[in-house]
Design a protein around this motif. Structure first.
Motif, PDB file in Angstrom:
ATOM      1  N   THR A 141       0.953  -1.187  -0.157  1.00 34.61           N
ATOM      2  CA  THR A 141      -0.202   0.076   0.116  1.00 34.61           C
ATOM      3  C   THR A 141       0.882   1.349   0.058  1.00 34.61           C
ATOM      4  O   THR A 141       0.554   2.352  -0.612  1.00 34.61           O
ATOM      5  N   LEU A 142       1.901   1.328   0.893  1.00 34.80           N
ATOM      6  CA  LEU A 142       2.812   2.308   1.045  1.00 34.80           C
ATOM      7  C   LEU A 142       3.577   2.647  -0.479  1.00 34.80           C
ATOM      8  O   LEU A 142       3.675   3.840  -0.670  1.00 34.80           O
ATOM      9  N   ALA A 143       3.865   1.487  -1.009  1.00 36.03           N
ATOM     10  CA  ALA A 143       4.856   1.672  -2.264  1.00 36.03           C
ATOM     11  C   ALA A 143       3.905   1.921  -3.148  1.00 36.03           C
ATOM     12  O   ALA A 143       4.222   2.211  -4.555  1.00 36.03           O
ATOM     13  N   GLY A 144       2.573   1.908  -2.986  1.00 38.69           N
ATOM     14  CA  GLY A 144       1.367   2.559  -4.282  1.00 38.69           C
ATOM     15  C   GLY A 144       1.469   1.333  -5.501  1.00 38.69           C
ATOM     16  O   GLY A 144       1.096   1.455  -6.470  1.00 38.69           O
ATOM     17  N   ILE A 145       1.541   0.044  -4.875  1.00 38.23           N
ATOM     18  CA  ILE A 145       1.426  -0.847  -6.021  1.00 38.23           C
ATOM     19  C   ILE A 145      -0.014  -1.289  -6.245  1.00 38.23           C
ATOM     20  O   ILE A 145      -0.951  -1.532  -5.054  1.00 38.23           O
ATOM     21  N   ASP A 146      -0.515  -1.664  -7.174  1.00 39.10           N
ATOM     22  CA  ASP A 146      -1.953  -1.952  -7.781  1.00 39.10           C
ATOM     23  C   ASP A 146      -2.280  -3.092  -7.035  1.00 39.10           C
ATOM     24  O   ASP A 146      -1.640  -4.068  -6.988  1.00 39.10           O
ATOM     25  N   GLY A 147      -3.399  -3.065  -6.533  1.00 41.59           N
ATOM     26  CA  GLY A 147      -4.139  -4.263  -5.926  1.00 41.59           C
ATOM     27  C   GLY A 147      -3.917  -4.492  -4.659  1.00 41.59           C
ATOM     28  O   GLY A 147      -4.361  -5.327  -3.652  1.00 41.59           O
ATOM     29  N   ALA A 148      -3.033  -3.471  -3.853  1.00 40.43           N
ATOM     30  CA  ALA A 148      -2.838  -3.430  -2.451  1.00 40.43           C
ATOM     31  C   ALA A 148      -4.101  -3.012  -1.605  1.00 40.43           C
ATOM     32  O   ALA A 148      -4.936  -2.407  -2.097  1.00 40.43           O
ATOM     33  N   PRO A 149      -4.146  -3.483  -0.465  1.00 33.43           N
ATOM     34  CA  PRO A 149      -5.232  -3.225   0.366  1.00 33.43           C
ATOM     35  C   PRO A 149      -5.374  -1.863   0.798  1.00 33.43           C
ATOM     36  O   PRO A 149      -4.116  -0.967   0.765  1.00 33.43           O
ATOM     37  N   ALA A 150      -6.277  -1.016   1.220  1.00 36.17           N
ATOM     38  CA  ALA A 150      -6.392   0.217   1.805  1.00 36.17           C
ATOM     39  C   ALA A 150      -5.842   0.523   3.260  1.00 36.17           C
ATOM     40  O   ALA A 150      -5.495  -0.672   3.870  1.00 36.17           O
ATOM     41  N   GLY A 151      -5.441   1.535   3.576  1.00 39.83           N
ATOM     42  CA  GLY A 151      -4.868   1.623   4.686  1.00 39.83           C
ATOM     43  C   GLY A 151      -6.077   1.804   6.003  1.00 39.83           C
ATOM     44  O   GLY A 151      -7.094   2.321   5.556  1.00 39.83           O
ATOM     45  N   GLN A 152      -5.769   1.310   7.037  1.00 40.29           N
ATOM     46  CA  GLN A 152      -6.913   1.119   8.148  1.00 40.29           C
ATOM     47  C   GLN A 152      -6.469   2.380   9.214  1.00 40.29           C
ATOM     48  O   GLN A 152      -5.143   2.426   9.797  1.00 40.29           O
ATOM     49  N   LEU A 153      -7.458   3.023   9.512  1.00 41.83           N
ATOM     50  CA  LEU A 153      -7.242   4.144  10.641  1.00 41.83           C
ATOM     51  C   LEU A 153      -7.368   3.564  12.021  1.00 41.83           C
ATOM     52  O   LEU A 153      -8.438   2.690  12.110  1.00 41.83           O
ATOM     53  N   GLU A 154      -6.678   3.825  12.884  1.00 44.92           N
ATOM     54  CA  GLU A 154      -6.693   3.522  14.224  1.00 44.92           C
ATOM     55  C   GLU A 154      -8.320   3.697  14.820  1.00 44.92           C
ATOM     56  O   GLU A 154      -8.518   2.850  15.336  1.00 44.92           O
ATOM     57  N   TRP A 155      -8.887   4.774  14.497  1.00 45.20           N
ATOM     58  CA  TRP A 155     -10.335   4.872  14.981  1.00 45.20           C
ATOM     59  C   TRP A 155     -11.373   4.263  14.069  1.00 45.20           C
ATOM     60  O   TRP A 155     -12.658   4.543  14.200  1.00 45.20           O
ATOM     61  N   GLY A 156     -10.858   3.357  13.218  1.00 41.28           N
ATOM     62  CA  GLY A 156     -11.973   2.901  12.425  1.00 41.28           C
ATOM     63  C   GLY A 156     -11.942   3.620  11.016  1.00 41.28           C
ATOM     64  O   GLY A 156     -11.800   4.692  10.820  1.00 41.28           O
ATOM     65  N   GLY A 157     -12.433   2.802   9.796  1.00 47.55           N
ATOM     66  CA  GLY A 157     -12.498   3.471   8.578  1.00 47.55           C
ATOM     67  C   GLY A 157     -11.172   3.076   7.873  1.00 47.55           C
ATOM     68  O   GLY A 157     -10.078   3.137   8.365  1.00 47.55           O
ATOM     69  N   THR A 158     -11.242   3.318   6.611  1.00 50.71           N
ATOM     70  CA  THR A 158     -10.097   3.079   5.627  1.00 50.71           C
ATOM     71  C   THR A 158      -9.916   4.513   4.822  1.00 50.71           C
ATOM     72  O   THR A 158     -10.580   5.116   4.562  1.00 50.71           O
ATOM     73  N   VAL A 159      -8.622   4.290   4.432  1.00 52.79           N
ATOM     74  CA  VAL A 159      -8.129   5.410   3.286  1.00 52.79           C
ATOM     75  C   VAL A 159      -7.614   4.875   2.351  1.00 52.79           C
ATOM     76  O   VAL A 159      -6.846   3.849   2.524  1.00 52.79           O
ATOM     77  N   PRO A 160      -7.498   5.487   1.010  1.00 50.96           N
ATOM     78  CA  PRO A 160      -6.893   5.004  -0.088  1.00 50.96           C
ATOM     79  C   PRO A 160      -5.513   5.055   0.132  1.00 50.96           C
ATOM     80  O   PRO A 160      -4.841   5.885   0.919  1.00 50.96           O
ATOM     81  N   ALA A 161      -4.755   4.093  -0.824  1.00 51.28           N
ATOM     82  CA  ALA A 161      -3.341   4.238  -0.631  1.00 51.28           C
ATOM     83  C   ALA A 161      -2.706   5.424  -0.978  1.00 51.28           C
ATOM     84  O   ALA A 161      -1.998   5.784  -0.181  1.00 51.28           O
TER      85      ALA A 161
END
Ligand SMILES: [Zn+2]
Ligand SMILES: [Zn+2]
Length: 281
Positions: A141-161
């Motif tokens: 995700t950090l490397a911006g590779i296609d098909g990687a999962p979203a980032g998870q926020l500590e308080w819930g919710g996801t954010v795009p790569a």
């Protein structure tokens, strides 16, 4: 006047009726409310205090769980709290040249910027500790590779790569943690810009480098022109000071930012085809 009569009793208001009516004739309702409140305070300071205390008791702030990528915030502040919030956020409401955001969007960005400054308040150049956001992300995700999962926020919710990459870009804001055996690698990879480099960056750029933007350093991140996850160095040549809204433009909205040899900054919007696709899609 009727409301003041309810609070103080009709007899009190009748005595002052001529003066109050005269004021009411020349003022708009908001101004007259001030006169009425003043009168209430003069007649019965204790009652006015009790009313202010009742109002204060009703204060609250609610921050919801993310739904469809949005978090609802609602609340009530007493008059003093409201004035402090307004005074604090007002500077952020000022549009910059070419600013396409609505007044509401500018205030929302202002609230977030102000919260981010948090503990860094004492540092005029914006260096130093800021509230930490903990994000769980894989190395892909950090490397911006296609098909990687979203980032998870500590308080819930996801954010795009791309948001993970922006948050990691100036590591003073975020701590990225990985999963399992990747954790060590990612946690130790997330770096912040050393205070000396940050100071040099502020001395060179003075404000957000986006053409037309003059937001001051405390509102800005140090953006890596080549992301450190792609081996870009955390060195002055590879950094630019950008405000929150413009940092987002560069990462999530696909703008390109580069520095010419003469020191001028050029920002290029994403290709028109990408915009057209986004509009029709
Ligand atoms: Zn960046
Ligand atoms: Zn800016």
């Amino acid at each position: 006047m009727a409301r003041t009569a309810q609070t103080l009793g009709a007899a009190q208001v009748r005595k002052a009726e001529p003066t109050l009516l005269k004021a009411a004739e020349t003022m708009d309702p908001g101004q007259f409310l001030g006169v009425a409140k003043n009168f209430e305070h003069q007649v019965d300071g204790q009652a006015a205090l009790a009313e202010a205390n009742r109002a204060h008791e009703r204060r609250y702030l609610r921050i919801g769980q993310p739904v469809d990528g949005l978090v609802r915030i609602d609340g009530l502040l007493d008059a003093e709290g409201g004035a402090i919030a307004r005074t604090t956020l007002e500077p952020y409401a000022k549009p910059t040249k070419g600013d396409e955001r609505t007044p509401g969007q500018r205030l929302a960005d202002g609230l977030v910027t102000q919260c981010r400054r948090g503990a860094g308040q004492g540092h005029p150049d914006g260096a130093g500790p800021r509230p930490q956001l903990i994000i769980n992300a894989t190395l892909d995700t950090l490397a911006g590779i296609d098909g990687a999962p979203a980032g998870q926020l500590e308080w819930g919710g996801t954010v795009p790569a791309e948001t993970v990459r922006r948050l990691a870009c100036d590591g003073a804001l975020s701590r990225i943690t990985g999963l399992g055996e990747l954790e060590w690698e990612i946690t130790h990879a997330a770096r912040s810009i050393p205070p000396a480099t940050r100071r040099a960056l502020v001395a060179r750029d003075h404000h957000c480098v986006f053409p037309g933007c003059d937001r001051p350093p405390p509102w800005c991140d140090g953006h890596h022109l080549i992301h450190w996850a792609d081996d870009g160095p955390t060195k002055l040549d590879n950094l630019g000071l950008v405000c929150g809204p413009h940092h987002r433009k560069v990462h999530e909205e696909g703008w390109k930012l580069r520095r010419e040899n003469d020191g001028r900054w050029i920002a290029t919007p994403p290709k028109l085809t990408v915009i057209a696709r986004a509009r029709t899609g």
